[in-house]
Motif scaffolding. Structure first.
Motif, PDB file in Angstrom:
ATOM      1  N   ASP A  47       7.553  -1.385  -4.390  1.00  0.00           N
ATOM      2  CA  ASP A  47       6.755  -2.075  -5.746  1.00  0.00           C
ATOM      3  C   ASP A  47       6.295  -0.724  -6.622  1.00  0.00           C
ATOM      4  OD1 ASP A  47       6.807  -4.541  -4.661  1.00  0.00           O
ATOM      5  OD2 ASP A  47       5.069  -4.576  -3.676  1.00  0.00           O
ATOM      6  N   PHE A  48       6.478   0.266  -6.199  1.00  0.00           N
ATOM      7  CA  PHE A  48       5.934   1.421  -6.926  1.00  0.00           C
ATOM      8  C   PHE A  48       6.893   2.160  -7.990  1.00  0.00           C
ATOM      9  CE2 PHE A  48       3.805   0.949  -2.767  1.00  0.00           C
ATOM     10  CZ  PHE A  48       2.562   1.402  -3.162  1.00  0.00           C
ATOM     11  N   ALA A  49       6.606   2.816  -8.996  1.00  0.00           N
ATOM     12  CA  ALA A  49       7.230   3.569  -9.790  1.00  0.00           C
ATOM     13  C   ALA A  49       6.291   4.987  -9.744  1.00  0.00           C
ATOM     14  CB  ALA A  49       7.221   3.032 -11.218  1.00  0.00           C
ATOM     15  N   ASP A  62      10.895  11.771  -5.912  1.00  0.00           N
ATOM     16  CA  ASP A  62      12.339  12.195  -5.837  1.00  0.00           C
ATOM     17  C   ASP A  62      13.098  10.846  -5.784  1.00  0.00           C
ATOM     18  OD1 ASP A  62      11.924  10.892  -3.039  1.00  0.00           O
ATOM     19  OD2 ASP A  62      12.256  12.859  -1.963  1.00  0.00           O
ATOM     20  N   GLY A  63      12.580   9.853  -5.991  1.00  0.00           N
ATOM     21  CA  GLY A  63      13.328   8.641  -6.040  1.00  0.00           C
ATOM     22  C   GLY A  63      13.201   7.889  -4.789  1.00  0.00           C
ATOM     23  N   SER A  64      12.500   8.285  -4.036  1.00  0.00           N
ATOM     24  CA  SER A  64      12.081   7.466  -2.651  1.00  0.00           C
ATOM     25  C   SER A  64      11.571   6.023  -2.873  1.00  0.00           C
ATOM     26  CB  SER A  64      11.292   8.123  -1.716  1.00  0.00           C
ATOM     27  OG  SER A  64      11.974   9.387  -1.376  1.00  0.00           O
ATOM     28  N   ALA A 117       3.884   8.152  -6.648  1.00  0.00           N
ATOM     29  CA  ALA A 117       3.122   7.205  -6.296  1.00  0.00           C
ATOM     30  C   ALA A 117       3.063   6.308  -5.158  1.00  0.00           C
ATOM     31  CB  ALA A 117       2.855   6.218  -7.546  1.00  0.00           C
ATOM     32  N   CYS A 118       4.191   6.383  -4.666  1.00  0.00           N
ATOM     33  CA  CYS A 118       4.588   5.726  -3.464  1.00  0.00           C
ATOM     34  C   CYS A 118       4.198   6.324  -2.056  1.00  0.00           C
ATOM     35  CB  CYS A 118       6.012   5.275  -3.116  1.00  0.00           C
ATOM     36  SG  CYS A 118       7.128   6.313  -2.949  1.00  0.00           S
ATOM     37  N   GLY A 119       4.231   7.826  -2.235  1.00  0.00           N
ATOM     38  CA  GLY A 119       3.852   8.553  -0.976  1.00  0.00           C
ATOM     39  C   GLY A 119       5.043   8.867  -0.002  1.00  0.00           C
ATOM     40  N   GLU A 168       0.657  -1.199   0.208  1.00  0.00           N
ATOM     41  CA  GLU A 168      -0.118   0.069   0.088  1.00  0.00           C
ATOM     42  C   GLU A 168       0.899   1.248   0.077  1.00  0.00           C
ATOM     43  OE1 GLU A 168      -3.613   0.418   0.020  1.00  0.00           O
ATOM     44  OE2 GLU A 168      -3.524  -1.765  -0.550  1.00  0.00           O
ATOM     45  N   PRO A 169       0.441   2.281  -0.638  1.00  0.00           N
ATOM     46  CA  PRO A 169       1.283   3.578  -0.782  1.00  0.00           C
ATOM     47  C   PRO A 169       0.834   4.258   0.500  1.00  0.00           C
ATOM     48  CG  PRO A 169      -0.704   3.867  -2.097  1.00  0.00           C
ATOM     49  CD  PRO A 169      -0.681   2.318  -1.524  1.00  0.00           C
TER      50      PRO A 169
END
Length: 78
Positions: A43-45, A36-38, A25-27, A3-4
């Motif tokens: 599983d997110f992009a 910012d690449g976090s 998308a990841c939050g 989950e994000p």
């Protein structure tokens, strides 16, 4: 898929110039609502979107929208 993280329960209203953008998308980004690449090691992009003209957009802050990257009101149900 995990989950994000809910960055905020509401949209980010941002005025943007024409160009390409990457919505987080990841939050996890410290540069919300942008990537910012976090998301590395998740599983997110990020979601790329392009604007052809300067305008204000409402980008999802809860990361659960069905209309990525735009807010669709899903935050009201979380």
């Amino acid at each position: 898929m995990s989950e994000p993280v809910i960055a905020q329960k509401g949209p980010y209203a941002v005025e943007l110039e024409p160009g390409d953008y990457f919505w987080c998308a990841c939050g996890r980004s410290a540069n919300q609502p942008f990537c910012d690449g976090s998301h590395k090691d998740t599983d997110f992009a990020p979601v790329k979107f392009t604007l052809d003209e300067k305008k204000t957009v409402h980008l999802c802050g809860c990361k659960h929208t069905g209309d990525k990257p735009y807010c669709d009101g899903t935050h009201e149900k979380l």
